[in-house]
Design an enzyme around this catalytic site. Sequence first.
Site: not given
Lengths: 273, 101
Positions: B29, B32
């Site tokens: 991600c 993230c």
Amino acid sequence: MSGKFDILIVGGGPAGISAALTALNRGKSVGVIANPPSSSKLYLAEEVTNYPGISGSGSEIMEAMHRQLVDSAATIIEGRALSVMPLGSTVGAAVGNDFFEASAVIVATGISRRPICAGESSFLGRGVSYCATCDGMLYRGKTVAVIGEGAEAESDIRFLRDIGCEVLTFSGKGKFDIRGDTRADTLIVNGKEYKTDCIFILKETLSAESLVPGIETERGIIKTTRAGETNIKGVFAAGDCTGAPYQLAKAAGEGNVAALTACEYINSLTKEK
Amino acid sequence: MSVMHLTKDNFDSVTSSGLVIVDFWAEWCGPCRMQGPILDQLEEEIGSKVKVCKLNVDDHPDIAQRFGVFSIPTLIAFRDGKQISKAVGVQSKEQLIAMLG
């Protein structure tokens, strides 16, 4: 792909390209996060008759501008920008599952997109997601809906199927309503109900508020000074995302101004050190 | 000290006392990966008062599910084991400090 630039530009339309070329002229390293040229609003213009020195169809002019960008020293990053945020001395940008950093970011995302579904904003993060590559893995083996069109949406749909999701797909056209209790569990499309575990809304461009948390806007339009500064340090904006008139000349002009301001800002950072 | 990586073996014991912030994340991600350096900065600044932690949702889907994590990154703040706030999407250092009350 990941990397660090002096200036990162979100948007490959006239404002973004103008900003990129100007920043390159000033000796800065430049990354441009861009959708294909055909997704620019300019592409649909039948005839551009009020730009000094050149005339032609919108698609011809957009293709010529895009070629200029491709031939330049800028790095083109294909994909959808998900989040832009100051990280102290730099500004970070997440694009799909990649992450980039720059001293300054210029937002040139074009005309603002309002939410397309009733309930979209209130269920975001609770069964509604803008990022298939981020959240898809949480729904392996489950049923998900994808609302979106274009090459990016297609590749995300493939990704979701590859990891084992049952995927219902819908084009961006139609009347959408998202329902649920604590989290979204039902998507209603033109009156027909679908049960899903997650609804992925894949727009080519996020709204300014979703893209840059905390950016000051008025009815979806980013507030800037004449120099292209936003309320966030290191974040600048240019073109249609800063409001009317939605004209090619204004977009290109603002891209130029924002890039010059961003260059000055970067030079002042270097002096501080 | 640095950011603490939680697992199913220490999640409950670490979060049960004091002020704790947990970043539910995964490697695939992009957002993230942007949250990571912000957590490092937070740890540097207030790590003496707050436990700054990460939980990989890919390794521990059961814990993610227990806390209703449907989207990553999700950040949850705990005081003495009780959840006091939750936020979805990348959060700035200032937002994280606000979450801790």
